[in-house]
Design a protein around this motif. Sequence first.
Motif, PDB file in Angstrom:
ATOM      1  N   PRO A 120      35.747  -9.321  37.355  1.00  0.00           N
ATOM      2  CA  PRO A 120      35.404  -8.399  37.375  1.00  0.00           C
ATOM      3  C   PRO A 120      35.760  -7.182  38.702  1.00  0.00           C
ATOM      4  O   PRO A 120      36.034  -7.712  39.841  1.00  0.00           O
ATOM      5  N   GLN A 121      36.001  -5.896  38.653  1.00  0.00           N
ATOM      6  CA  GLN A 121      36.594  -5.251  39.782  1.00  0.00           C
ATOM      7  C   GLN A 121      35.481  -4.849  40.664  1.00  0.00           C
ATOM      8  O   GLN A 121      35.816  -5.032  41.816  1.00  0.00           O
ATOM      9  N   GLN A 122      34.140  -4.710  40.237  1.00  0.00           N
ATOM     10  CA  GLN A 122      33.369  -4.244  41.321  1.00  0.00           C
ATOM     11  C   GLN A 122      32.528  -5.802  41.734  1.00  0.00           C
ATOM     12  O   GLN A 122      32.314  -6.769  40.941  1.00  0.00           O
ATOM     13  N   GLN A 123      32.326  -5.809  43.195  1.00  0.00           N
ATOM     14  CA  GLN A 123      31.593  -7.012  43.631  1.00  0.00           C
ATOM     15  C   GLN A 123      30.095  -6.578  44.094  1.00  0.00           C
ATOM     16  O   GLN A 123      30.095  -5.448  45.094  1.00  0.00           O
ATOM     17  N   GLN A 124      29.039  -7.029  43.622  1.00  0.00           N
ATOM     18  CA  GLN A 124      27.714  -6.336  43.805  1.00  0.00           C
ATOM     19  C   GLN A 124      27.257  -7.365  44.770  1.00  0.00           C
ATOM     20  O   GLN A 124      27.030  -8.645  44.537  1.00  0.00           O
ATOM     21  N   VAL A 125      26.292  -6.919  45.652  1.00  0.00           N
ATOM     22  CA  VAL A 125      25.254  -7.782  46.481  1.00  0.00           C
ATOM     23  C   VAL A 125      23.813  -7.514  45.916  1.00  0.00           C
ATOM     24  O   VAL A 125      23.374  -6.398  45.979  1.00  0.00           O
ATOM     25  N   ARG A 126      23.027  -8.450  45.460  1.00  0.00           N
ATOM     26  CA  ARG A 126      21.679  -7.970  45.155  1.00  0.00           C
ATOM     27  C   ARG A 126      20.739  -7.633  46.193  1.00  0.00           C
ATOM     28  O   ARG A 126      21.058  -8.047  47.355  1.00  0.00           O
ATOM     29  N   ALA A 127      20.067  -6.713  45.796  1.00  0.00           N
ATOM     30  CA  ALA A 127      19.161  -5.989  46.916  1.00  0.00           C
ATOM     31  C   ALA A 127      18.317  -6.967  47.625  1.00  0.00           C
ATOM     32  O   ALA A 127      18.193  -6.617  48.822  1.00  0.00           O
ATOM     33  N   PRO A 128      17.674  -7.952  46.913  1.00  0.00           N
ATOM     34  CA  PRO A 128      17.101  -9.093  47.951  1.00  0.00           C
ATOM     35  C   PRO A 128      17.966  -9.550  49.274  1.00  0.00           C
ATOM     36  O   PRO A 128      17.339  -9.756  50.013  1.00  0.00           O
ATOM     37  N   LEU A 129      19.190  -9.752  48.757  1.00  0.00           N
ATOM     38  CA  LEU A 129      19.936 -10.243  49.833  1.00  0.00           C
ATOM     39  C   LEU A 129      20.166  -9.359  50.906  1.00  0.00           C
ATOM     40  O   LEU A 129      20.279  -9.596  52.230  1.00  0.00           O
ATOM     41  N   ARG A 130      20.401  -7.933  50.620  1.00  0.00           N
ATOM     42  CA  ARG A 130      20.494  -7.157  51.603  1.00  0.00           C
ATOM     43  C   ARG A 130      19.243  -6.796  52.423  1.00  0.00           C
ATOM     44  O   ARG A 130      19.392  -6.774  53.545  1.00  0.00           O
ATOM     45  N   GLU A 131      17.998  -7.116  51.688  1.00  0.00           N
ATOM     46  CA  GLU A 131      16.854  -7.081  52.406  1.00  0.00           C
ATOM     47  C   GLU A 131      16.899  -8.258  53.444  1.00  0.00           C
ATOM     48  O   GLU A 131      16.305  -8.309  54.605  1.00  0.00           O
ATOM     49  N   LEU A 132      17.388  -9.488  53.019  1.00  0.00           N
ATOM     50  CA  LEU A 132      17.252 -10.815  54.008  1.00  0.00           C
ATOM     51  C   LEU A 132      18.283 -10.379  54.885  1.00  0.00           C
ATOM     52  O   LEU A 132      17.895 -10.918  56.075  1.00  0.00           O
ATOM     53  N   LEU A 133      19.460  -9.712  54.904  1.00  0.00           N
ATOM     54  CA  LEU A 133      20.213  -9.769  56.132  1.00  0.00           C
ATOM     55  C   LEU A 133      19.584  -8.752  57.026  1.00  0.00           C
ATOM     56  O   LEU A 133      19.581  -8.990  58.195  1.00  0.00           O
ATOM     57  N   ALA A 134      18.813  -7.498  56.511  1.00  0.00           N
ATOM     58  CA  ALA A 134      18.087  -6.761  57.475  1.00  0.00           C
ATOM     59  C   ALA A 134      17.093  -7.450  58.455  1.00  0.00           C
ATOM     60  O   ALA A 134      16.675  -7.138  59.399  1.00  0.00           O
ATOM     61  N   ALA A 135      16.485  -8.340  57.790  1.00  0.00           N
ATOM     62  CA  ALA A 135      15.295  -9.239  58.415  1.00  0.00           C
ATOM     63  C   ALA A 135      15.846 -10.436  59.246  1.00  0.00           C
ATOM     64  O   ALA A 135      15.007 -10.755  59.947  1.00  0.00           O
ATOM     65  N   MET A 136      17.054 -10.619  59.320  1.00  0.00           N
ATOM     66  CA  MET A 136      17.536 -11.536  60.053  1.00  0.00           C
ATOM     67  C   MET A 136      17.715 -10.967  61.419  1.00  0.00           C
ATOM     68  O   MET A 136      18.964 -10.806  62.058  1.00  0.00           O
ATOM     69  N   ASP A 137      16.872 -10.534  62.234  1.00  0.00           N
ATOM     70  CA  ASP A 137      16.752  -9.996  63.588  1.00  0.00           C
ATOM     71  C   ASP A 137      17.451 -10.988  64.678  1.00  0.00           C
ATOM     72  O   ASP A 137      16.870 -12.047  64.669  1.00  0.00           O
ATOM     73  N   GLY A 138      18.305 -10.508  65.395  1.00  0.00           N
ATOM     74  CA  GLY A 138      18.941 -11.493  66.341  1.00  0.00           C
ATOM     75  C   GLY A 138      19.972 -12.155  65.894  1.00  0.00           C
ATOM     76  O   GLY A 138      20.486 -12.978  66.805  1.00  0.00           O
ATOM     77  N   VAL A 139      20.196 -12.505  64.586  1.00  0.00           N
ATOM     78  CA  VAL A 139      21.270 -13.259  64.051  1.00  0.00           C
ATOM     79  C   VAL A 139      22.345 -12.385  63.223  1.00  0.00           C
ATOM     80  O   VAL A 139      22.074 -11.690  62.240  1.00  0.00           O
ATOM     81  N   PRO A 140      23.576 -12.361  63.642  1.00  0.00           N
ATOM     82  CA  PRO A 140      24.639 -11.854  63.162  1.00  0.00           C
ATOM     83  C   PRO A 140      24.893 -12.369  61.843  1.00  0.00           C
ATOM     84  O   PRO A 140      25.145 -13.363  61.908  1.00  0.00           O
TER      85      PRO A 140
END
Length: 308
Positions: A120-140
């Motif tokens: 598939p041409q488009q690569q999608q990241v699920r919304a819960p994963l984006r929320e997980l990234l934002a919650a990982m405070d202090g961890v690049p």
Amino acid sequence: MDDRPGTEEAADPGGGRPLDPQAEIGEFLRSRRARLRPEDVGLPASGRHRRVPGLRREELAQLSAVSVAYLTRLEQGRGPNVSAEVLDALAGALRLTHAEHAHLTHLVKCRQRRRYSPPPQQQQVRAPLRELLAAMDGVPAYIVGRRSDILAWNPMAAAVFGDWDRLPARERNWARLVFLRPDQRRLFVDWESKAADVVGALRLDAGCHPDDPQLSALVGELSVKSEEFRRLWARHDVKEKNHGVQRLHHPLVGDLTLSFESFRLPDDYEQSLITHHVQSGSAAAENLRLPARWGADATTAEVLLQRP
């Protein structure tokens, strides 16, 4: 933080032509033979002059219990269907790593399918994963997809590696960043190691999707623009690093040594979550927090993402 695809607008200097899995099989097998000497695999060293380095085709045939004629046809892309037993025998004789064995298997399966199904041409990241990234405070932390595209990241990742949101979507790609941007070359203390890792990951991707026109275009573009990429690509090395240490020279806080872990996402195995960390309470932990504190400053953002 963003989750837009990293190379959907890629230039196509190579015409988007698919990689040829038949040619790739032969080149890969020859490159693996070239890195071994007879004495490395228990054969007597030959006193005769060798026209090419490494194992001869006849020696590999002897070690893998495969006929020379069969191996010749396989390397020339004319071989019949290849069984898992033959692939295992070749992998053992050539001392392939797990990643190399998987790469050879993918190439053979692609050749045997003969009809390709582009990803598939488009690569999608699920919304819960984006929320997980934002919650990982202090961890690049960030998520990488096919072709080494950087799909989503958190503010700490942007503070450490550069403000990817300021880049055009097609440039949010580790291969383009590492080979085409001088600021990224300065960021990695061991740039050669980082570059080799990126190329090795692209080789694995090519084994899975030799028919992906965007991957072919990316390889073509980098081959034209970077002699170093051409050299590393020609080695046919494949690798998948799941953990290790990354040494950086950050433009604001100096040297940072980060441990990293890579996790394949179970519902989309072509995406990986990459995290970086340091020992809690250490001086390095304080240094890691400094870019995040300064990252919101507009002037500092310009320093973090110096354009060539």
